[in-house]
Design a protein around this motif. Sequence first.
Motif, PDB file in Angstrom:
ATOM      1  N   PHE A  55       4.256   3.138   7.439  1.00 22.21           N
ATOM      2  CA  PHE A  55       3.873   3.817   6.204  1.00 22.21           C
ATOM      3  C   PHE A  55       4.753   3.401   5.034  1.00 22.21           C
ATOM      4  CE2 PHE A  55       1.866   7.595   8.659  1.00 22.21           C
ATOM      5  CZ  PHE A  55       0.683   6.882   8.771  1.00 22.21           C
ATOM      6  N   VAL A  56       5.881   2.773   5.311  1.00 21.32           N
ATOM      7  CA  VAL A  56       6.708   2.162   4.273  1.00 21.32           C
ATOM      8  C   VAL A  56       6.988   0.731   4.702  1.00 21.32           C
ATOM      9  CG1 VAL A  56       8.937   2.162   3.065  1.00 21.32           C
ATOM     10  CG2 VAL A  56       7.796   4.337   3.596  1.00 21.32           C
ATOM     11  N   VAL A  57       6.579  -0.231   3.884  1.00 27.37           N
ATOM     12  CA  VAL A  57       6.863  -1.634   4.146  1.00 27.37           C
ATOM     13  C   VAL A  57       8.008  -2.045   3.236  1.00 27.37           C
ATOM     14  CG1 VAL A  57       5.973  -3.989   4.112  1.00 27.37           C
ATOM     15  CG2 VAL A  57       4.475  -2.092   4.789  1.00 27.37           C
ATOM     16  N   ALA A  58       9.103  -2.458   3.823  1.00 25.96           N
ATOM     17  CA  ALA A  58      10.290  -2.854   3.068  1.00 25.96           C
ATOM     18  C   ALA A  58      10.605  -4.299   3.388  1.00 25.96           C
ATOM     19  CB  ALA A  58      11.467  -1.954   3.431  1.00 25.96           C
ATOM     20  N   GLU A  59      10.656  -5.144   2.375  1.00 20.12           N
ATOM     21  CA  GLU A  59      10.927  -6.564   2.582  1.00 20.12           C
ATOM     22  C   GLU A  59      11.682  -7.118   1.389  1.00 20.12           C
ATOM     23  OE1 GLU A  59       7.131  -8.476   2.893  1.00 20.12           O
ATOM     24  OE2 GLU A  59       6.368  -7.567   1.050  1.00 20.12           O
ATOM     25  N   VAL A  60      12.431  -8.169   1.628  1.00 19.07           N
ATOM     26  CA  VAL A  60      13.111  -8.874   0.552  1.00 19.07           C
ATOM     27  C   VAL A  60      12.293 -10.107   0.218  1.00 19.07           C
ATOM     28  CG1 VAL A  60      15.206 -10.063  -0.170  1.00 19.07           C
ATOM     29  CG2 VAL A  60      15.371  -8.017   1.263  1.00 19.07           C
ATOM     30  N   ARG A  61      11.857 -10.174  -1.039  1.00 20.26           N
ATOM     31  CA  ARG A  61      11.084 -11.316  -1.526  1.00 20.26           C
ATOM     32  C   ARG A  61      11.957 -12.031  -2.548  1.00 20.26           C
ATOM     33  NH1 ARG A  61       5.497 -10.224  -0.539  1.00 20.26           N
ATOM     34  NH2 ARG A  61       4.864 -11.494  -2.327  1.00 20.26           N
ATOM     35  N   GLY A  62      12.364 -13.260  -2.231  1.00 21.21           N
ATOM     36  CA  GLY A  62      13.329 -13.932  -3.085  1.00 21.21           C
ATOM     37  C   GLY A  62      14.614 -13.133  -3.102  1.00 21.21           C
ATOM     38  N   PRO A 113      -2.444   4.753   2.452  1.00 18.46           N
ATOM     39  CA  PRO A 113      -3.475   4.901   1.420  1.00 18.46           C
ATOM     40  C   PRO A 113      -4.477   6.017   1.685  1.00 18.46           C
ATOM     41  CG  PRO A 113      -3.827   2.890   2.708  1.00 18.46           C
ATOM     42  CD  PRO A 113      -2.471   3.407   3.075  1.00 18.46           C
ATOM     43  N   LYS A 114      -4.770   6.312   2.960  1.00 24.62           N
ATOM     44  CA  LYS A 114      -5.758   7.356   3.247  1.00 24.62           C
ATOM     45  C   LYS A 114      -5.272   8.724   2.781  1.00 24.62           C
ATOM     46  CE  LYS A 114      -7.857   4.983   7.191  1.00 24.62           C
ATOM     47  NZ  LYS A 114      -8.068   5.003   8.662  1.00 24.62           N
ATOM     48  N   ALA A 115      -3.951   8.885   2.682  1.00 20.90           N
ATOM     49  CA  ALA A 115      -3.365  10.137   2.196  1.00 20.90           C
ATOM     50  C   ALA A 115      -2.801   9.972   0.791  1.00 20.90           C
ATOM     51  CB  ALA A 115      -2.266  10.595   3.148  1.00 20.90           C
ATOM     52  N   LEU A 116      -3.274   8.945   0.079  1.00 20.50           N
ATOM     53  CA  LEU A 116      -2.768   8.638  -1.266  1.00 20.50           C
ATOM     54  C   LEU A 116      -1.248   8.519  -1.258  1.00 20.50           C
ATOM     55  CD1 LEU A 116      -5.094  10.904  -3.441  1.00 20.50           C
ATOM     56  CD2 LEU A 116      -5.196   8.429  -3.202  1.00 20.50           C
ATOM     57  N   ASN A 117      -0.735   7.958  -0.147  1.00 17.84           N
ATOM     58  CA  ASN A 117       0.695   7.675   0.018  1.00 17.84           C
ATOM     59  C   ASN A 117       1.571   8.923  -0.055  1.00 17.84           C
ATOM     60  OD1 ASN A 117       0.181   4.845   0.268  1.00 17.84           O
ATOM     61  ND2 ASN A 117      -0.081   4.762  -1.941  1.00 17.84           N
ATOM     62  N   MET A 155       0.123   1.403  -1.955  1.00 16.32           N
ATOM     63  CA  MET A 155      -1.058   0.701  -1.441  1.00 16.32           C
ATOM     64  C   MET A 155      -2.280   1.587  -1.670  1.00 16.32           C
ATOM     65  SD  MET A 155      -2.143  -2.087   0.032  1.00 16.32           S
ATOM     66  CE  MET A 155      -0.670  -2.814   0.770  1.00 16.32           C
ATOM     67  N   GLY A 156      -3.323   1.032  -2.289  1.00 13.75           N
ATOM     68  CA  GLY A 156      -4.554   1.769  -2.491  1.00 13.75           C
ATOM     69  C   GLY A 156      -5.535   1.529  -1.369  1.00 13.75           C
ATOM     70  N   LYS A 157      -6.625   2.245  -1.373  1.00 11.40           N
ATOM     71  CA  LYS A 157      -7.627   2.091  -0.314  1.00 11.40           C
ATOM     72  C   LYS A 157      -8.301   0.733  -0.359  1.00 11.40           C
ATOM     73  CE  LYS A 157      -8.488   7.064  -0.034  1.00 11.40           C
ATOM     74  NZ  LYS A 157      -9.460   8.161  -0.224  1.00 11.40           N
ATOM     75  N   GLU A 158      -8.286   0.089  -1.526  1.00 11.24           N
ATOM     76  CA  GLU A 158      -8.913  -1.223  -1.671  1.00 11.24           C
ATOM     77  C   GLU A 158      -7.919  -2.369  -1.516  1.00 11.24           C
ATOM     78  OE1 GLU A 158     -12.221  -1.192  -2.108  1.00 11.24           O
ATOM     79  OE2 GLU A 158     -12.133   1.003  -2.138  1.00 11.24           O
ATOM     80  N   GLY A 159      -6.632  -2.040  -1.400  1.00  8.80           N
ATOM     81  CA  GLY A 159      -5.609  -3.079  -1.330  1.00  8.80           C
ATOM     82  C   GLY A 159      -4.393  -2.662  -2.138  1.00  8.80           C
ATOM     83  N   PRO A 160      -3.492  -3.603  -2.441  1.00  5.48           N
ATOM     84  CA  PRO A 160      -2.282  -3.245  -3.181  1.00  5.48           C
ATOM     85  C   PRO A 160      -2.607  -2.598  -4.522  1.00  5.48           C
ATOM     86  CG  PRO A 160      -2.110  -5.470  -2.275  1.00  5.48           C
ATOM     87  CD  PRO A 160      -3.527  -5.036  -2.070  1.00  5.48           C
ATOM     88  N   PHE A 161      -1.790  -1.621  -4.890  1.00  2.22           N
ATOM     89  CA  PHE A 161      -1.926  -0.865  -6.134  1.00  2.22           C
ATOM     90  C   PHE A 161      -3.176   0.028  -6.087  1.00  2.22           C
ATOM     91  CE2 PHE A 161       0.322  -4.858  -7.167  1.00  2.22           C
ATOM     92  CZ  PHE A 161       1.550  -4.329  -7.496  1.00  2.22           C
ATOM     93  N   ALA A 194      -3.093   3.276  -6.215  1.00  2.00           N
ATOM     94  CA  ALA A 194      -2.543   4.614  -5.964  1.00  2.00           C
ATOM     95  C   ALA A 194      -1.050   4.437  -5.745  1.00  2.00           C
ATOM     96  CB  ALA A 194      -3.182   5.266  -4.750  1.00  2.00           C
ATOM     97  N   PHE A 195      -0.261   5.304  -6.364  1.00  2.00           N
ATOM     98  CA  PHE A 195       1.189   5.222  -6.150  1.00  2.00           C
ATOM     99  C   PHE A 195       1.610   6.235  -5.085  1.00  2.00           C
ATOM    100  CE2 PHE A 195       5.646   6.297  -7.273  1.00  2.00           C
ATOM    101  CZ  PHE A 195       6.198   5.074  -6.940  1.00  2.00           C
ATOM    102  N   CYS A 196       1.625   7.515  -5.444  1.00  2.00           N
ATOM    103  CA  CYS A 196       2.021   8.545  -4.468  1.00  2.00           C
ATOM    104  C   CYS A 196       1.580   9.905  -4.991  1.00  2.00           C
ATOM    105  CB  CYS A 196       3.528   8.519  -4.258  1.00  2.00           C
ATOM    106  SG  CYS A 196       4.147   9.865  -3.229  1.00  2.00           S
ATOM    107  N   ALA A 197       0.782  10.608  -4.186  1.00  2.00           N
ATOM    108  CA  ALA A 197       0.234  11.900  -4.594  1.00  2.00           C
ATOM    109  C   ALA A 197       1.219  13.043  -4.428  1.00  2.00           C
ATOM    110  CB  ALA A 197      -1.030  12.195  -3.798  1.00  2.00           C
ATOM    111  N   GLY A 198       2.392  12.784  -3.836  1.00  2.00           N
ATOM    112  CA  GLY A 198       3.393  13.836  -3.679  1.00  2.00           C
ATOM    113  C   GLY A 198       3.868  13.938  -2.249  1.00  2.00           C
TER     114      GLY A 198
END
Length: 371
Positions: free
Chosen positions: A14-21, A31-35, A66-72, A74-78
């Motif tokens: 439910f949380v993806v944490a990665e180092v990019r560069g 996403p099903k719970a609006l994060n 993550m939104g239901k359609e892909g990244p972005f 929805a941010f977080c409903a609480g």
Amino acid sequence: MNTPAVSPSAPEAFVVAEVRGRVGCLTLNRPKALNALSLAMVRDITAALLAWRDDAQVLAVTIRGMGKEGPFGAFCAGGDIRFFHQAALAGDPTLEDFFTEEYALNHLIHTYPKPYIAFMDGICMGGGMGVSQGASLRMVTERSRLAMPETNIGLFPDVGGGFFLSRCAGRLGEYLALTGLVLGANEAVAAGLADIVVDTGRLVGLWESLGTTPFETGEAVERWCRTYALKNVAPAAWPLAEIDRVFALDSVMVIVQALEGGSSDWARDTAALLRKRSPLMLHVVLEQVRRARGMGLAEDLRMERDMVRRCFHLRPGVASETVEGIRALAVDKDHQPRWNPDRIEAVQAADVAAFFDSPWPAHAHPLRGLA
């Protein structure tokens, strides 16, 4: 090279944490719970931030949903309010852990020593505001919907809400805290709850560029994100003079009377909205915001920890105003909360004062370690 900072404990984390560069990238992935935040998610975010805080390779941190359609989208409903309801009725002690650890995470974000950049696209409410308002750069889009709507569920704007709402200009803090008004991008910027507006069509490209741009400092990461800002943002259409006049009045009862006696559609609509909120919590929230205006962040979070304990234990189980509010909104979904008392005029001062009486001595407070 992208490297995970936190090993997922389940096939779908439910949380993806990665180092990019050289950027630590967090994705809320429920996403099903609006994060909506669970205790495990709070712990995963905290673990990543602590690891990256001491990692010289990581210059800055970004967070998105993550939104239901892909990244972005929805941010977080609480926070996970269905969990709150179940845990309160079952006497589940992890409810206490949730709020203690969530508020500690909010403090960590506000005091983080590296740039922390929040992509607040889509819904961003309650706990979502808690993991974004402490950011050094708060980005919203035309899809953003920001709010602290807790009076609608018999709660109060927590996660540092007293602190950041009381810092809004004039009496916007009282107005937003009591009504739970939902803000669009331009209103969020005008209220001081967001910094820049970015077109949603550019979000994916910006996020991808974080891993490929040769940044040398955290400040360079933040400057890069700022180059995506829209230049012309329409002003908010609030009646600011009327808000400042009415929401500076001494009590909820006087505020509502002034609104009901007003001649504008705004005044009448606002009065009708407040009449639907928890009468008890309206009084509590007005007191919260006004106390918080003179507090630092750690002191405010300790006060809110006291208050949330009282929300579930002054009147335990189904008698809790918060349990009833969540039942009506999210469990039975009848949207007919049975508030107690049921009118603003019936709230007693002693009932409000009880929320600010800490159940712990200072040396034993669960957030005593916050500086």
